[in-house]
Scaffold this active site. Structure first.
Site, PDB file in Angstrom:
ATOM      1  CB  SER A 128      27.905 -10.699  14.760  1.00 34.13           C
ATOM      2  OG  SER A 128      26.891 -11.362  14.026  1.00 34.13           O
ATOM      3  CE  LYS A 176      27.812  -7.320  13.597  1.00 33.58           C
ATOM      4  NZ  LYS A 176      26.637  -6.597  13.308  1.00 33.58           N
ATOM      5  CG  HIS A 182      29.183 -10.151  10.095  1.00 32.30           C
ATOM      6  ND1 HIS A 182      27.883  -9.792  10.355  1.00 32.30           N
ATOM      7  CD2 HIS A 182      29.323 -11.428  10.529  1.00 32.30           C
ATOM      8  CE1 HIS A 182      27.252 -10.808  10.930  1.00 32.30           C
ATOM      9  NE2 HIS A 182      28.112 -11.813  11.048  1.00 32.30           N
ATOM     10  CG  ASN A 183      25.785  -6.422   9.896  1.00 33.80           C
ATOM     11  OD1 ASN A 183      26.454  -7.242  10.517  1.00 33.80           O
ATOM     12  ND2 ASN A 183      24.851  -5.708  10.474  1.00 33.80           N
ATOM     13  CD  GLU A 223      23.116 -10.121   9.271  1.00 33.26           C
ATOM     14  OE1 GLU A 223      24.007 -10.294  10.117  1.00 33.26           O
ATOM     15  OE2 GLU A 223      22.175  -9.308   9.430  1.00 33.26           O
TER      16      GLU A 223
HETATM   17  C1  6PG Z   1      24.349  -9.415  13.834  1.00 31.83           C
HETATM   18  C2  6PG Z   1      23.288  -8.687  13.035  1.00 31.83           C
HETATM   19  C3  6PG Z   1      22.787  -7.524  13.837  1.00 31.83           C
HETATM   20  C4  6PG Z   1      21.491  -6.925  13.327  1.00 31.83           C
HETATM   21  C5  6PG Z   1      21.700  -5.908  12.229  1.00 31.83           C
HETATM   22  C6  6PG Z   1      21.036  -6.149  10.945  1.00 31.83           C
HETATM   23  O1  6PG Z   1      25.435  -9.584  13.286  1.00 31.83           O
HETATM   24  O2  6PG Z   1      24.068  -9.814  14.956  1.00 31.83           O
HETATM   25  O3  6PG Z   1      23.791  -8.249  11.818  1.00 31.83           O
HETATM   26  O4  6PG Z   1      23.814  -6.620  13.963  1.00 31.83           O
HETATM   27  O5  6PG Z   1      20.560  -7.886  13.034  1.00 31.83           O
HETATM   28  O6  6PG Z   1      21.248  -4.718  12.796  1.00 31.83           O
HETATM   29  O7  6PG Z   1      19.799  -5.561  10.922  1.00 31.83           O
HETATM   30  P1  6PG Z   1      19.076  -5.016   9.645  1.00 31.83           P
HETATM   31  O8  6PG Z   1      18.663  -6.213   8.837  1.00 31.83           O
HETATM   32  O9  6PG Z   1      17.898  -4.295  10.226  1.00 31.83           O
HETATM   33  O10 6PG Z   1      19.978  -4.108   8.920  1.00 31.83           O
END
Ligand code: 6PG
Length: 485
Positions: free
Chosen positions: A128, A182, A185-186, A189
């Site tokens: 990430s 991960k 994590h997303n 996010e």
């Molecule tokens: C990170 C991000 C990275 C990327 C994802 C999310 O942790 O560096 O999460 O992996 O930005 O692909 O992208 P989307 O918003 O397109 O799902």
């Protein structure tokens, strides 16, 4: 053989990762399907460290010292499978293939198994921090065997972001554990970004503030409990002026959020595990609604009625003191909703660990998210404290620090949800996170009624509060109750 590590795939992320590796004393073999990319990398950045450019995959593998360690940074899906197989054909038992893309953890489990059968190690590694992170220090979440970590660990530690001298990387667990973490994590996010967006919307459409003034609010918030990368870049985006039109950048961007699927996986997986990740779910659905232009334009044509946000919030906009205090309410709502998103994400990891047989160290995961990654934030220190030395509260919301933080924030949080709802401003994550909190703390939920309904229409049975056992009422007969064995 002279390179201690290799990188396959030299698009933005792969190139940055290779440079980071070379800058930290590694000798890096580099390979790309089209050699021109390799040439560009060597031409532009060759002086940053030791690179061994390879024209063919055979050359690439031959240039690696044993155990050969190759990091793949190619498109997720078929291209990744193809490259793994091509590498495995050229490698020998004991060699290590690392997939550093955003792979779906079940694919990683499958690939690990197949590669293990061939005597090689396969490590699915979450990375990430975007392009900048890959270059200057990402947060990394490697899965795979303990044995592969022995070789890979020191290399990853050399390039990871550092917080208080600690590298933001740890061996997460076996097979797909790294990609699973991960993925969560997303999901967090997504939720984090959505609550920031909801905060912006309340200030913009509700309080009628200009982007510049809102940017200043986020800058201020970034000095306190909300200190984080995402709040910081929010201010940066809101400050930005579009060169072509002179308008605030935020006003010239189409309001349809994209997504590559990791947030969706987080929610799909949570549904399979029956872990409510309501905040993350709403964040994914909010992107989905934003990206349904036909439905939205039809809604505009149909003239779906609702309040005018500015009119409903006129009292707040007119009085500087009231406005200031509502902005503080929004800050508190953001903080509390963010805590809920983490609580839900950590619950998903706890359940994932149980079901997939991983030993996930929640404290260590929080520690490696303190730097390098997109959700890096000051308050991850507090989360790592909450999970310190194996302590594992059933929910982050039970940890004394977060319990008190939410208690303090909740009056504000409720005011924000109420005012936004009256004003007709959508706040799916603020509202659903608050409902989750209220659901969790309710000693009696209306699920009792649902059990009654289920028993009535489908004889699905129910439990009683006053005695153990499984019961069914004869609804269509004399309504007497039978106890089942
Ligand atoms: C990170 C991000 C990275 C990327 C994802 C999310 O942790 O560096 O999460 O992996 O930005 O692909 O992208 P989307 O918003 O397109 O799902």
């Amino acid at each position: 053989a002279q390179a201690n590590i290799g990188v396959v795939g030299l698009a933005a992320m792969g190139a940055s990762l290779s440079r980071n590796l070379a800058r930290h004393g590694n000798t890096v073999a580099v390979y790309n399907r089209h050699y021109s990319r390799t040439e560009t990398l060597i031409h532009d950045h060759g002086q940053e460290g030791q690179f061994v450019p390879a024209k063919t995959l055979q050359e690439f593998v031959a240039s690696l010292t044993k155990p050969r360690t190759a990091i793949i940074m190619v498109k997720a899906g078929d291209p990744t499978d193809q490259m793994i197989n091509d590498l495995a054909d050229l490698m020998e038992p004991g060699d290590i293939i690392v997939d550093a893309g955003n792979a779906y953890f079940k694919d990683t489990i499958r690939r690990e198994k197949a590669i293990r059968a061939r005597g090689l190690h396969f490590v699915g590694c979450g990375v990430s921090g975007g392009e900048q992170g890959a270059l200057l220090g990402p947060s990394m979440m490697p899965g795979g065997t303990d044995e592969s970590w022995k070789t890979l660990g020191p290399i990853l530690e050399s390039i990871a972001a550092k917080v208080d001298g600690e590298p933001c990387v740890t061996h997460i667990g076996t097979d797909g554990a790294g990609h699973f973490v991960k993925m969560v994590h997303n999901g967090i996010e997504y939720s984090d970004m959505q609550v920031i967006a909801e905060s912006y919307d309340l200030m913009r459409r509700g309080l009628g503030m200009e982007p510049e003034a809102i940017a200043q609010v986020f800058e201020e918030w970034n000095q306190g409990d909300l200190n984080s990368y995402l709040v910081q870049i929010t201010a940066e985006v809101l400050h930005h002026t579009d060169a072509a039109t002179g308008k605030p950048f935020i006003d010239i961007v189409t309001d349809q959020a994209g997504m590559k699927g990791t947030g969706t996986w987080t929610v799909q997986t949570a549904l399979d595990l029956a872990v409510p990740v309501t905040g993350i779910g709403e964040a994914v659905f909010a992107r989905g609604l934003s990206s349904s232009p036909e439905l939205r334009s039809q809604a505009a044509q149909e003239g779906l009625k609702g309040p005018q946000p500015k009119a409903v919030m006129a009292d707040l906009a007119a009085d500087p003191e009231a406005r200031k205090s509502f902005i503080e309410d929004i800050r508190q709502a953001l903080y509390a909703s963010k805590i809920v998103a983490y609580a839900q994400g950590f619950n998903e990891m706890q359940e994932g660990a149980r079901v997939y047989g991983w030993k996930l160290d929640m404290g260590a995961i929080a520690r490696i998210w303190r730097g390098g990654c997109i959700i890096r934030a000051k308050f991850l220190n507090r989360i790592s404290d909450a999970y310190a030395s194996g302590r594992e509260p059933g929910s982050l919301l039970f940890d004394p620090f977060f319990k008190q933080a939410v208690e303090q924030a909740q009056d504000s949080w409720r005011r924000v949800v109420a005012r936004a709802t009256q004003a007709g401003i959508p706040i799916p994550v603020f509202a659903s996170s608050l409902s989750y909190y209220d659901g969790l703390r309710s000693d009696r939920l209306p699920a009792a009624l649902i059990q009654g309904q289920r028993d009535l229409f489908g004889a699905h049975t129910y439990g009683r509060v006053d005695q153990p056992g499984v019961f069914h009422t004869l609804w269509a007969e004399d309504k007497s109750e039978i106890k089942q064995d």
